[in-house]
Write a protein that holds these residues in place. Sequence first.
Motif, PDB file in Angstrom:
ATOM      1  N   ILE A 389       0.642  -1.249  -0.084  1.00 34.68           N
ATOM      2  CA  ILE A 389       0.158  -0.177  -0.054  1.00 34.68           C
ATOM      3  C   ILE A 389       0.820   1.252   0.174  1.00 34.68           C
ATOM      4  O   ILE A 389       1.840   1.035   0.478  1.00 34.68           O
ATOM      5  CB  ILE A 389      -0.976  -0.129   1.171  1.00 34.68           C
ATOM      6  CG1 ILE A 389      -0.178  -0.016   2.498  1.00 34.68           C
ATOM      7  CG2 ILE A 389      -1.896  -0.943   1.027  1.00 34.68           C
ATOM      8  CD1 ILE A 389      -0.993  -0.049   3.728  1.00 34.68           C
ATOM      9  N   ALA A 390       0.467   2.348  -0.703  1.00 35.67           N
ATOM     10  CA  ALA A 390       1.085   3.548  -0.729  1.00 35.67           C
ATOM     11  C   ALA A 390       1.577   4.177   0.742  1.00 35.67           C
ATOM     12  O   ALA A 390       0.795   4.156   1.733  1.00 35.67           O
ATOM     13  CB  ALA A 390       0.486   4.734  -1.545  1.00 35.67           C
ATOM     14  N   ASN A 391       2.611   4.629   0.771  1.00 39.06           N
ATOM     15  CA  ASN A 391       3.193   5.418   1.930  1.00 39.06           C
ATOM     16  C   ASN A 391       3.952   6.375   1.677  1.00 39.06           C
ATOM     17  O   ASN A 391       4.868   6.583   0.868  1.00 39.06           O
ATOM     18  CB  ASN A 391       3.982   4.390   2.870  1.00 39.06           C
ATOM     19  CG  ASN A 391       4.779   5.075   3.851  1.00 39.06           C
ATOM     20  OD1 ASN A 391       4.325   5.548   4.860  1.00 39.06           O
ATOM     21  ND2 ASN A 391       6.148   5.180   3.855  1.00 39.06           N
ATOM     22  N   GLN A 392       3.751   7.715   2.254  1.00 39.50           N
ATOM     23  CA  GLN A 392       4.633   8.926   1.810  1.00 39.50           C
ATOM     24  C   GLN A 392       5.723   9.231   2.742  1.00 39.50           C
ATOM     25  O   GLN A 392       5.919   8.650   3.778  1.00 39.50           O
ATOM     26  CB  GLN A 392       3.450  10.173   2.100  1.00 39.50           C
ATOM     27  CG  GLN A 392       2.469  10.218   1.129  1.00 39.50           C
ATOM     28  CD  GLN A 392       1.156   9.124   1.589  1.00 39.50           C
ATOM     29  OE1 GLN A 392       0.583   9.251   2.512  1.00 39.50           O
ATOM     30  NE2 GLN A 392       0.978   8.514   0.718  1.00 39.50           N
ATOM     31  N   ASN A 393       6.598   9.797   2.270  1.00 38.34           N
ATOM     32  CA  ASN A 393       7.920  10.223   2.917  1.00 38.34           C
ATOM     33  C   ASN A 393       8.722   9.064   3.300  1.00 38.34           C
ATOM     34  O   ASN A 393       9.748   8.920   4.268  1.00 38.34           O
ATOM     35  CB  ASN A 393       7.521  11.009   4.309  1.00 38.34           C
ATOM     36  CG  ASN A 393       6.728  11.969   4.057  1.00 38.34           C
ATOM     37  OD1 ASN A 393       6.700  12.817   2.996  1.00 38.34           O
ATOM     38  ND2 ASN A 393       5.826  12.286   5.118  1.00 38.34           N
ATOM     39  N   GLY A 394       8.845   7.953   2.333  1.00 34.45           N
ATOM     40  CA  GLY A 394       9.613   6.820   2.638  1.00 34.45           C
ATOM     41  C   GLY A 394       9.088   5.992   3.923  1.00 34.45           C
ATOM     42  O   GLY A 394       8.235   6.058   4.580  1.00 34.45           O
ATOM     43  N   SER A 395      10.459   5.249   4.298  1.00 36.17           N
ATOM     44  CA  SER A 395      10.436   4.536   5.285  1.00 36.17           C
ATOM     45  C   SER A 395      11.728   4.532   6.149  1.00 36.17           C
ATOM     46  O   SER A 395      12.404   4.923   5.633  1.00 36.17           O
ATOM     47  CB  SER A 395       9.706   2.958   4.857  1.00 36.17           C
ATOM     48  OG  SER A 395       9.663   2.150   6.176  1.00 36.17           O
ATOM     49  N   HIS A 396      11.562   3.672   7.339  1.00 36.13           N
ATOM     50  CA  HIS A 396      12.584   3.461   8.132  1.00 36.13           C
ATOM     51  C   HIS A 396      13.037   5.043   8.529  1.00 36.13           C
ATOM     52  O   HIS A 396      14.259   5.495   9.116  1.00 36.13           O
ATOM     53  CB  HIS A 396      13.952   2.984   7.488  1.00 36.13           C
ATOM     54  CG  HIS A 396      13.558   1.238   7.489  1.00 36.13           C
ATOM     55  ND1 HIS A 396      14.859   0.554   7.307  1.00 36.13           N
ATOM     56  CD2 HIS A 396      12.677   0.482   7.908  1.00 36.13           C
ATOM     57  CE1 HIS A 396      14.514  -0.927   7.522  1.00 36.13           C
ATOM     58  NE2 HIS A 396      13.405  -0.764   7.517  1.00 36.13           N
ATOM     59  N   ASN A 397      12.076   5.778   8.800  1.00 38.30           N
ATOM     60  CA  ASN A 397      12.437   7.428   9.288  1.00 38.30           C
ATOM     61  C   ASN A 397      10.905   7.766  10.031  1.00 38.30           C
ATOM     62  O   ASN A 397       9.846   7.107   9.942  1.00 38.30           O
ATOM     63  CB  ASN A 397      12.763   8.214   8.244  1.00 38.30           C
ATOM     64  CG  ASN A 397      11.634   8.423   7.389  1.00 38.30           C
ATOM     65  OD1 ASN A 397      10.375   9.046   7.810  1.00 38.30           O
ATOM     66  ND2 ASN A 397      11.785   7.998   6.086  1.00 38.30           N
ATOM     67  N   PRO A 398      11.088   8.820  10.911  1.00 39.17           N
ATOM     68  CA  PRO A 398       9.725   9.094  11.577  1.00 39.17           C
ATOM     69  C   PRO A 398       8.711   9.607  10.989  1.00 39.17           C
ATOM     70  O   PRO A 398       7.814   9.740  11.510  1.00 39.17           O
ATOM     71  CB  PRO A 398      10.556   9.948  12.672  1.00 39.17           C
ATOM     72  CG  PRO A 398      11.714  10.437  12.274  1.00 39.17           C
ATOM     73  CD  PRO A 398      12.179   9.479  11.307  1.00 39.17           C
ATOM     74  N   ASP A 399       9.214  10.050   9.425  1.00 36.06           N
ATOM     75  CA  ASP A 399       8.089  10.804   8.918  1.00 36.06           C
ATOM     76  C   ASP A 399       7.237  10.005   8.055  1.00 36.06           C
ATOM     77  O   ASP A 399       6.440  10.334   7.123  1.00 36.06           O
ATOM     78  CB  ASP A 399       8.844  11.546   8.113  1.00 36.06           C
ATOM     79  CG  ASP A 399       9.776  12.559   8.723  1.00 36.06           C
ATOM     80  OD1 ASP A 399       9.144  13.237   9.647  1.00 36.06           O
ATOM     81  OD2 ASP A 399      10.814  13.032   8.363  1.00 36.06           O
ATOM     82  N   GLU A 400       7.001   8.527   8.234  1.00 37.58           N
ATOM     83  CA  GLU A 400       6.173   7.574   7.465  1.00 37.58           C
ATOM     84  C   GLU A 400       4.895   8.412   7.612  1.00 37.58           C
ATOM     85  O   GLU A 400       4.533   8.697   8.743  1.00 37.58           O
ATOM     86  CB  GLU A 400       6.101   6.198   7.930  1.00 37.58           C
ATOM     87  CG  GLU A 400       7.347   5.360   7.794  1.00 37.58           C
ATOM     88  CD  GLU A 400       7.353   3.948   8.244  1.00 37.58           C
ATOM     89  OE1 GLU A 400       8.350   3.188   8.252  1.00 37.58           O
ATOM     90  OE2 GLU A 400       6.224   3.633   9.056  1.00 37.58           O
ATOM     91  N   ALA A 401       4.143   8.361   6.429  1.00 35.06           N
ATOM     92  CA  ALA A 401       2.885   9.172   6.579  1.00 35.06           C
ATOM     93  C   ALA A 401       1.757   8.359   5.690  1.00 35.06           C
ATOM     94  O   ALA A 401       1.041   8.862   4.838  1.00 35.06           O
ATOM     95  CB  ALA A 401       2.906  10.450   5.910  1.00 35.06           C
ATOM     96  N   MET A 402       1.645   7.151   6.046  1.00 30.81           N
ATOM     97  CA  MET A 402       0.634   6.207   5.369  1.00 30.81           C
ATOM     98  C   MET A 402      -0.762   6.736   5.739  1.00 30.81           C
ATOM     99  O   MET A 402      -1.092   7.210   6.857  1.00 30.81           O
ATOM    100  CB  MET A 402       0.551   4.766   5.911  1.00 30.81           C
ATOM    101  CG  MET A 402      -0.265   3.920   5.450  1.00 30.81           C
ATOM    102  SD  MET A 402      -0.536   2.351   6.249  1.00 30.81           S
ATOM    103  CE  MET A 402      -1.544   2.971   7.964  1.00 30.81           C
TER     104      MET A 402
END
Length: 423
Positions: A389-402
């Motif tokens: 599923i789509a997720n904003q701002n990448g991953s492995h960082n605090p900015d995940e924005a699913m």
Amino acid sequence: MTSSSLELEGRAFAERIFDTVRQLSVDTLGVTRQGYGPKETAVIDFLRSLGKELSLEERIDAAGNVWLTLAGKDRSLPAFVAGSHADSVPQGGNFDGLAGVAAAMLCAWWMRHTNFQPERDFSVLILRCEESSFFGKAYVGSLGMMGKLTAADLELKHRTEPVTLGEAIAACGLDPKQLTMGRPVIDTSKIAAFVELHIEQGPVLTSSADVRTGIVTGIRGNIRHKCVKAIGETAHSGAVDKAYRHDALMAAACLMHTMETHWQRFLDAGEDLVFTSGVFKTAPTAAISVIPGLVTFTIDMRSLSMDTCERFHALLVSEAERIGAERGVRFEFDAMLRTQPAALNQMLSERIAHAAKLCGIPVAHLASGAGHDSAVLGNAGIPTAMIFIANQNGSHNPDEAMELADFMRGTELLWRTVENYDK
């Protein structure tokens, strides 16, 4: 596209999971849930309490993974299993791993909510310690479940604390030696299918306005080095001319530039490959006026083809020898860490694609650059598939924005796959 009843009625249950788990594992930035650590345990205990609310049967295997089962009509049939991991990287996002667990829990909630009993058992699988960030070993819960950890794995040191992986596992009331016997601690024949829903950790789905859900075609394997050393000669930056230098940093930079050129050549030839050096350090005594005599760095190469990884790795070693000889620098590689690629089950993936058509969810077909527990289960012979599923701002960082709407749409696809599995 209109929302289904599950997407509308299940939002509050999904929000409860995500909000509670965030509160349980909040860090200065993002969330931190170390595998086999107290925050991961607290999260798992909360999820177990939800299982009790839904009257799910609970089982904890020898690796500490949790199985929450809703009984099917014919319990002699192997189960349909869905889930993911409960841990996170240090100060990571809240949805990596957790989205897959929450989606599986939501399917069980929906079955109870609608009084639906599947033909076969449906199990939510909550896996421990998928991330490699703390001990340098990925997929610990799933590898342990398959008996594929080694004695050397158990001796791996925590990144910042005086504890080994084996000690962390034992502190959870488990016997780590059981996970090194070379045989599964579960009966894999009792699993008909495993589907892992996961946020995409790249930009493809979130870049599309319409296609926000994906079916994964395969999971890249990798070759890694946790510590490569470039050993040169420390000297005064103003007193040593270029011809007399043995600069470890310049040699390492030259190696990285050379490998980036080779990487592009591989891509131009149509090969699947990504290459990263994510940690690059000079010595603790480094200073502005000192020619670096020591540089350490990491290596991470991934591909759907292990042959591609192996050839690129051989090229890396060869170029390190050549550049080292030219610059009077020596490269030392630590032990290679290797993870095989995983080809996901085509028939199960086709069932998901069929379910997508039934409920009108547009899907993309894409490879996973990141590794997942699905690779371990799939390589163990369990029919395995993945939903992205789509997720904003990448991953492995605090900015995940699913976005919750994307999560609910992916969960709808998982549910429809479960609902229609025996039709």
